[in-house]
Design a protein around this motif. Sequence first.
Motif, PDB file in Angstrom:
ATOM      1  N   TYR A  98       0.852  -1.189   0.000  1.00  0.00           N
ATOM      2  CA  TYR A  98       0.000   0.000   0.000  1.00  0.00           C
ATOM      3  C   TYR A  98       0.887   1.239   0.000  1.00  0.00           C
ATOM      4  CZ  TYR A  98      -3.486  -3.416   1.339  1.00  0.00           C
ATOM      5  OH  TYR A  98      -4.302  -4.511   1.368  1.00  0.00           O
ATOM      6  N   PRO A  99       0.952   1.963  -1.112  1.00  0.00           N
ATOM      7  CA  PRO A  99       1.879   3.092  -1.222  1.00  0.00           C
ATOM      8  C   PRO A  99       1.720   4.150  -0.137  1.00  0.00           C
ATOM      9  CG  PRO A  99       0.991   2.540  -3.380  1.00  0.00           C
ATOM     10  CD  PRO A  99       0.235   1.719  -2.370  1.00  0.00           C
ATOM     11  N   ARG A 100       0.533   4.428   0.296  1.00  0.00           N
ATOM     12  CA  ARG A 100       0.359   5.464   1.324  1.00  0.00           C
ATOM     13  C   ARG A 100       0.930   5.013   2.663  1.00  0.00           C
ATOM     14  NH1 ARG A 100      -5.102   6.387  -1.313  1.00  0.00           N
ATOM     15  NH2 ARG A 100      -4.638   8.085  -2.759  1.00  0.00           N
ATOM     16  N   PHE A 101       0.781   3.727   2.978  1.00  0.00           N
ATOM     17  CA  PHE A 101       1.378   3.205   4.216  1.00  0.00           C
ATOM     18  C   PHE A 101       2.899   3.227   4.116  1.00  0.00           C
ATOM     19  CE2 PHE A 101      -2.552   0.337   5.044  1.00  0.00           C
ATOM     20  CZ  PHE A 101      -3.263   1.430   5.505  1.00  0.00           C
ATOM     21  N   ALA A 102       3.421   2.857   2.943  1.00  0.00           N
ATOM     22  CA  ALA A 102       4.874   2.871   2.737  1.00  0.00           C
ATOM     23  C   ALA A 102       5.414   4.286   2.913  1.00  0.00           C
ATOM     24  CB  ALA A 102       5.216   2.343   1.340  1.00  0.00           C
ATOM     25  N   GLU A 103       4.709   5.263   2.375  1.00  0.00           N
ATOM     26  CA  GLU A 103       5.138   6.655   2.510  1.00  0.00           C
ATOM     27  C   GLU A 103       5.139   7.087   3.977  1.00  0.00           C
ATOM     28  OE1 GLU A 103       4.098  11.011   0.614  1.00  0.00           O
ATOM     29  OE2 GLU A 103       2.473   9.532   0.770  1.00  0.00           O
ATOM     30  N   LYS A 104       4.088   6.737   4.710  1.00  0.00           N
ATOM     31  CA  LYS A 104       4.010   7.099   6.136  1.00  0.00           C
ATOM     32  C   LYS A 104       5.124   6.439   6.938  1.00  0.00           C
ATOM     33  CE  LYS A 104      -0.898   8.107   6.264  1.00  0.00           C
ATOM     34  NZ  LYS A 104      -2.212   7.770   6.790  1.00  0.00           N
ATOM     35  N   LEU A 105       5.388   5.170   6.654  1.00  0.00           N
ATOM     36  CA  LEU A 105       6.482   4.480   7.343  1.00  0.00           C
ATOM     37  C   LEU A 105       7.818   5.134   7.019  1.00  0.00           C
ATOM     38  CD1 LEU A 105       5.459   0.744   6.961  1.00  0.00           C
ATOM     39  CD2 LEU A 105       5.705   2.012   9.097  1.00  0.00           C
ATOM     40  N   GLY A 106       8.022   5.475   5.762  1.00  0.00           N
ATOM     41  CA  GLY A 106       9.263   6.136   5.365  1.00  0.00           C
ATOM     42  C   GLY A 106       9.468   7.447   6.099  1.00  0.00           C
ATOM     43  N   HIS A 107       8.417   8.231   6.205  1.00  0.00           N
ATOM     44  CA  HIS A 107       8.514   9.506   6.928  1.00  0.00           C
ATOM     45  C   HIS A 107       8.806   9.272   8.404  1.00  0.00           C
ATOM     46  CE1 HIS A 107       7.550  12.776   4.144  1.00  0.00           C
ATOM     47  NE2 HIS A 107       6.895  11.854   3.467  1.00  0.00           N
ATOM     48  N   GLY A 108       8.133   8.284   8.988  1.00  0.00           N
ATOM     49  CA  GLY A 108       8.364   7.988  10.399  1.00  0.00           C
ATOM     50  C   GLY A 108       9.784   7.528  10.672  1.00  0.00           C
ATOM     51  N   LEU A 109      10.292   6.676   9.822  1.00  0.00           N
ATOM     52  CA  LEU A 109      11.660   6.182   9.999  1.00  0.00           C
ATOM     53  C   LEU A 109      12.677   7.293   9.756  1.00  0.00           C
ATOM     54  CD1 LEU A 109      11.287   2.710   8.306  1.00  0.00           C
ATOM     55  CD2 LEU A 109      11.602   3.176  10.742  1.00  0.00           C
ATOM     56  N   ALA A 110      12.447   8.107   8.749  1.00  0.00           N
ATOM     57  CA  ALA A 110      13.369   9.211   8.477  1.00  0.00           C
ATOM     58  C   ALA A 110      13.422  10.160   9.671  1.00  0.00           C
ATOM     59  CB  ALA A 110      12.944   9.957   7.212  1.00  0.00           C
ATOM     60  N   GLY A 111      12.302  10.319  10.355  1.00  0.00           N
ATOM     61  CA  GLY A 111      12.260  11.175  11.533  1.00  0.00           C
ATOM     62  C   GLY A 111      13.177  10.714  12.644  1.00  0.00           C
ATOM     63  N   LEU A 112      13.477   9.422  12.678  1.00  0.00           N
ATOM     64  CA  LEU A 112      14.396   8.892  13.686  1.00  0.00           C
ATOM     65  C   LEU A 112      15.811   9.439  13.503  1.00  0.00           C
ATOM     66  CD1 LEU A 112      13.276   5.152  13.711  1.00  0.00           C
ATOM     67  CD2 LEU A 112      12.739   6.903  15.414  1.00  0.00           C
ATOM     68  N   PHE A 113      16.098   9.961  12.317  1.00  0.00           N
ATOM     69  CA  PHE A 113      17.439  10.431  11.990  1.00  0.00           C
ATOM     70  C   PHE A 113      17.477  11.939  11.786  1.00  0.00           C
ATOM     71  CE2 PHE A 113      16.836   6.127  10.377  1.00  0.00           C
ATOM     72  CZ  PHE A 113      17.743   5.477  11.190  1.00  0.00           C
ATOM     73  N   ALA A 114      16.551  12.642  12.413  1.00  0.00           N
ATOM     74  CA  ALA A 114      16.439  14.090  12.233  1.00  0.00           C
ATOM     75  C   ALA A 114      17.726  14.823  12.606  1.00  0.00           C
ATOM     76  CB  ALA A 114      15.273  14.631  13.049  1.00  0.00           C
TER      77      ALA A 114
END
Length: 122
Positions: free
Chosen positions: A11-27
Amino acid sequence: MYVQCAQVLQYPRFAEKLGHGLAGLFANDRIEAVVSPAMGGLIIGQEVARALPEPAGSIGGGTPAMFVERDASGNMTLRRGFPTETGPARARHLKTFATGGSTLETMTVVEEAGAASSLQAR
Protein backbone atom coordinates in the motif's frame (compact mmCIF):
# COMPACT_ATOMS: atom_id res chain seq x y z
CA MET A 1 5.76 -6.96 17.11
CA TYR A 2 6.39 -8.70 13.79
CA VAL A 3 5.15 -7.11 10.59
CA GLN A 4 5.39 -8.78 7.20
CA CYS A 5 6.82 -5.84 5.24
CA ALA A 6 5.48 -7.02 1.88
CA GLN A 7 1.95 -6.96 3.29
CA VAL A 8 2.31 -3.40 4.58
CA LEU A 9 4.40 -1.98 1.74
CA GLN A 10 1.96 -3.11 -0.95
CA TYR A 11 0.00 0.00 0.00
CA PRO A 12 1.88 3.09 -1.22
CA ARG A 13 0.36 5.46 1.32
CA PHE A 14 1.38 3.21 4.22
CA ALA A 15 4.87 2.87 2.74
CA GLU A 16 5.14 6.65 2.51
CA LYS A 17 4.01 7.10 6.14
CA LEU A 18 6.48 4.48 7.34
CA GLY A 19 9.26 6.14 5.36
CA HIS A 20 8.51 9.51 6.93
CA GLY A 21 8.36 7.99 10.40
CA LEU A 22 11.66 6.18 10.00
CA ALA A 23 13.37 9.21 8.48
CA GLY A 24 12.26 11.17 11.53
CA LEU A 25 14.40 8.89 13.69
CA PHE A 26 17.44 10.43 11.99
CA ALA A 27 16.44 14.09 12.23
CA ASN A 28 19.72 14.96 13.96
CA ASP A 29 21.95 12.90 11.66
CA ARG A 30 23.56 13.81 8.34
CA ILE A 31 22.48 11.05 5.98
CA GLU A 32 24.19 10.99 2.59
CA ALA A 33 22.47 7.86 1.27
CA VAL A 34 20.17 5.01 2.25
CA VAL A 35 21.35 1.53 1.32
CA SER A 36 19.00 -1.42 1.57
CA PRO A 37 19.03 -5.06 0.48
CA ALA A 38 17.24 -6.10 -2.71
CA MET A 39 14.49 -7.09 -2.99
CA GLY A 40 12.81 -6.76 0.40
CA GLY A 41 14.37 -3.43 1.33
CA LEU A 42 13.87 -1.56 -1.93
CA ILE A 43 10.51 0.04 -1.21
CA ILE A 44 11.18 1.10 2.36
CA GLY A 45 14.67 2.30 1.45
CA GLN A 46 13.22 4.47 -1.32
CA GLU A 47 10.55 5.91 0.97
CA VAL A 48 12.99 6.70 3.77
CA ALA A 49 15.35 8.37 1.30
CA ARG A 50 12.47 10.40 -0.14
CA ALA A 51 11.56 11.68 3.34
CA LEU A 52 15.11 12.67 4.32
CA PRO A 53 16.43 16.17 3.69
CA GLU A 54 18.54 16.60 0.59
CA PRO A 55 22.26 16.23 1.36
CA ALA A 56 24.45 19.30 0.96
CA GLY A 57 26.14 19.40 -2.42
CA SER A 58 23.75 16.92 -4.02
CA ILE A 59 22.63 17.11 -7.64
CA GLY A 60 19.05 18.04 -6.74
CA GLY A 61 17.50 14.60 -6.84
CA GLY A 62 17.11 14.09 -3.11
CA THR A 63 18.86 11.60 -0.86
CA PRO A 64 20.08 8.65 -2.93
CA ALA A 65 18.40 5.29 -2.30
CA MET A 66 20.84 2.57 -3.26
CA PHE A 67 20.61 -1.17 -2.85
CA VAL A 68 22.83 -4.20 -2.68
CA GLU A 69 22.11 -7.44 -4.50
CA ARG A 70 23.69 -10.81 -4.91
CA ASP A 71 26.35 -11.27 -7.56
CA ALA A 72 26.94 -14.47 -9.54
CA SER A 73 28.80 -16.02 -6.59
CA GLY A 74 25.98 -15.23 -4.16
CA ASN A 75 27.72 -12.38 -2.33
CA MET A 76 25.94 -9.11 -1.62
CA THR A 77 27.46 -6.21 -3.55
CA LEU A 78 26.76 -2.69 -4.77
CA ARG A 79 26.23 -2.97 -8.52
CA ARG A 80 24.48 -1.07 -11.32
CA GLY A 81 26.85 1.88 -11.15
CA PHE A 82 26.49 2.54 -7.43
CA PRO A 83 29.77 3.60 -5.81
CA THR A 84 31.87 0.63 -4.74
CA GLU A 85 35.22 1.99 -3.63
CA THR A 86 34.56 5.15 -1.66
CA GLY A 87 31.08 5.31 -0.26
CA PRO A 88 29.17 8.30 1.01
CA ALA A 89 30.53 10.08 4.07
CA ARG A 90 27.67 8.70 6.13
CA ALA A 91 25.35 6.06 4.74
CA ARG A 92 22.64 4.43 6.80
CA HIS A 93 21.33 1.02 6.02
CA LEU A 94 17.69 0.68 6.97
CA LYS A 95 15.84 -2.58 7.10
CA THR A 96 13.31 -2.07 9.79
CA PHE A 97 11.03 -5.05 9.83
CA ALA A 98 13.63 -7.79 9.78
CA THR A 99 17.02 -8.38 11.30
CA GLY A 100 18.09 -11.30 9.14
CA GLY A 101 21.26 -12.14 7.32
CA SER A 102 20.68 -9.76 4.42
CA THR A 103 20.71 -6.86 6.86
CA LEU A 104 24.13 -7.77 8.21
CA GLU A 105 25.45 -8.48 4.72
CA THR A 106 24.26 -5.05 3.56
CA MET A 107 26.00 -3.35 6.47
CA THR A 108 29.22 -5.18 5.60
CA VAL A 109 29.04 -4.00 1.97
CA VAL A 110 28.47 -0.39 3.09
CA GLU A 111 31.38 -0.52 5.54
CA GLU A 112 33.69 -2.13 2.97
CA ALA A 113 32.82 0.76 0.62
CA GLY A 114 34.25 3.12 3.23
CA ALA A 115 31.02 4.49 4.71
CA ALA A 116 29.72 4.44 8.25
CA SER A 117 26.83 2.05 8.69
CA SER A 118 24.31 1.56 11.42
CA LEU A 119 21.39 -0.73 11.95
CA GLN A 120 18.05 0.72 12.94
CA ALA A 121 15.64 -2.04 13.84
CA ARG A 122 12.51 -1.30 15.79
